[in-house]
Each structure stands twice: as structure tokens, then as C-alpha cells.
Design an enzyme around this catalytic site. Structure first.
Site, PDB file in Angstrom:
ATOM      1  N   HIS A  72       0.815  -1.221   0.000  1.00  0.00           N
ATOM      2  CA  HIS A  72       0.000   0.000   0.000  1.00  0.00           C
ATOM      3  C   HIS A  72       0.848   1.269   0.000  1.00  0.00           C
ATOM      4  O   HIS A  72       0.307   2.370  -0.077  1.00  0.00           O
ATOM      5  CB  HIS A  72      -0.939   0.012   1.214  1.00  0.00           C
ATOM      6  N   HIS A  87       1.794   6.955  -0.104  1.00  0.00           N
ATOM      7  CA  HIS A  87       0.963   6.087   0.740  1.00  0.00           C
ATOM      8  C   HIS A  87      -0.438   6.013   0.138  1.00  0.00           C
ATOM      9  O   HIS A  87      -1.201   6.969   0.211  1.00  0.00           O
ATOM     10  CB  HIS A  87       0.908   6.661   2.157  1.00  0.00           C
TER      11      HIS A  87
END
Length: 168
Positions: A72, A87
Site C-alpha cells: 500500500h 501512501h
């Protein structure tokens, strides 16, 4: 004239970096990210993107420092020494990698606009807090001046979103 190791002159090291959008989407100020870790700049300064799709591109030329095990997030170090963290979404670590496919690994050299991670935006919308994707300079002490460029809509790999000058 000062010289560095291997005879490289100091002025050969760039002191400016342009960060392009890693996603197609709407640019928002970091302060508007609905997570205090990012909005209060605890990890560093930057900007965020609300993605239109699930294709994350490299925002800079550099080397992949880390691809998180849950895929992620990714960290990249530029030639100038800046470290950029992208992110994908908020609280996406809880997804444990579901819906994320990494296209790079630690140590890979990447170019701005190169695909890094593909992800399922609908699944992130369903299972995470948000798809908002912060783009953070994690070693801000190296960055001199950070100019945030805020186009309404950015194209992945081409639209400049930050210009960092006077890099130490």
C-alpha cells in the site's frame, strides 16, 4: 574547486527536484487529508491526490527504497537525496495487500511516470477509510524550499505537483 569522491565536482549534484503526480486525480493540500499523521505533517511535508484510477506511477526518477509488505506504500530516493513516500489511501495497511499488486521491488531504479503499484480503487473505497494518497518528503531537513503546485486535476507521471529547490 572542491571535489567529491571519484572526482565528481560538487556542482554536478542537482539542487532542485520536480515531483510529478503519481496518480490521475484531484490534488488537495496535505492539511485536508482526513488523518492527523499526514495532515499535521508528522511524517513530513507534501501534498495529496484523490485518485481517479488504480495505477500508481513514480513521481520522480530514483531508486526504490522500500515497497511495504502490504503493497500500500512505496518509498523512493532521488538523485538529490530526497526521500519520497507515496501512501495509497488511508488505513489501507488493514487490507493486508488485498487488491494491491507491486510492479517494482526494493533496489529497482525507476523513472518518473513508470508504473509502481496497481490497486483496486473500488476495493480501497469499500475496505479502507479513504483513497486519498499522500505524497510526502520524509527527510524534509534536506529540502530547502518546497513549492506546492496545485493544479485542479493532475495526470500521472506528467503534471508537476511540487518543486523543491535549495536541496542540501
Amino acid at each position: 574547486m572542491l571535489r567529491k569522491l571519484f572526482g565528481k565536482k560538487e556542482q554536478d549534484t542537482p539542487t532542485e527536484e520536480v515531483v510529478v503526480s503519481p496518480l490521475n486525480g484531484r490534488i488537495i493540500p496535505l492539511e485536508e487529508v482526513p488523518d492527523p499523521v499526514f495532515s499535521e505533517k508528522m511524517m513530513g511535508d507534501g501534498i495529496a491526490v484523490v485518485p481517479d484510477d488504480g495505477e500508481l506511477m513514480s513521481p520522480v526518477d530514483g531508486e526504490v527504497l522500500q515497497v511495504f509488505p502490504t503493497k500500500h506504500a512505496v518509498g523512493i530516493k532521488t538523485k538529490t537525496g530526497l526521500e519520497i513516500l507515496i501512501h495509497i489511501g488511508l488505513e489501507t495497511v488493514m487490507m493486508k495487500g488485498e487488491g494491491f499488486t507491486s510492479l517494482v521491488k526494493e533496489g529497482d531504479r525507476v523513472r518518473a511516470g513508470q508504473p509502481l503499484i496497481s490497486f483496486n480503487v473500488d476495493l480501497v473505497n469499500e475496505k479502507a477509510k479513504s483513497t486519498v494518497t499522500p505524497v510526502i518528503i520524509t527527510n524534509g531537513e534536506k529540502a530547502g524550499t518546497v513549492e506546492k503546485l496545485s493544479p485542479d486535476h493532475a495526470e500521472a507521471g506528467t503534471t508537476p505537483i511540487m518543486r523543491i529547490t535549495d536541496i542540501k
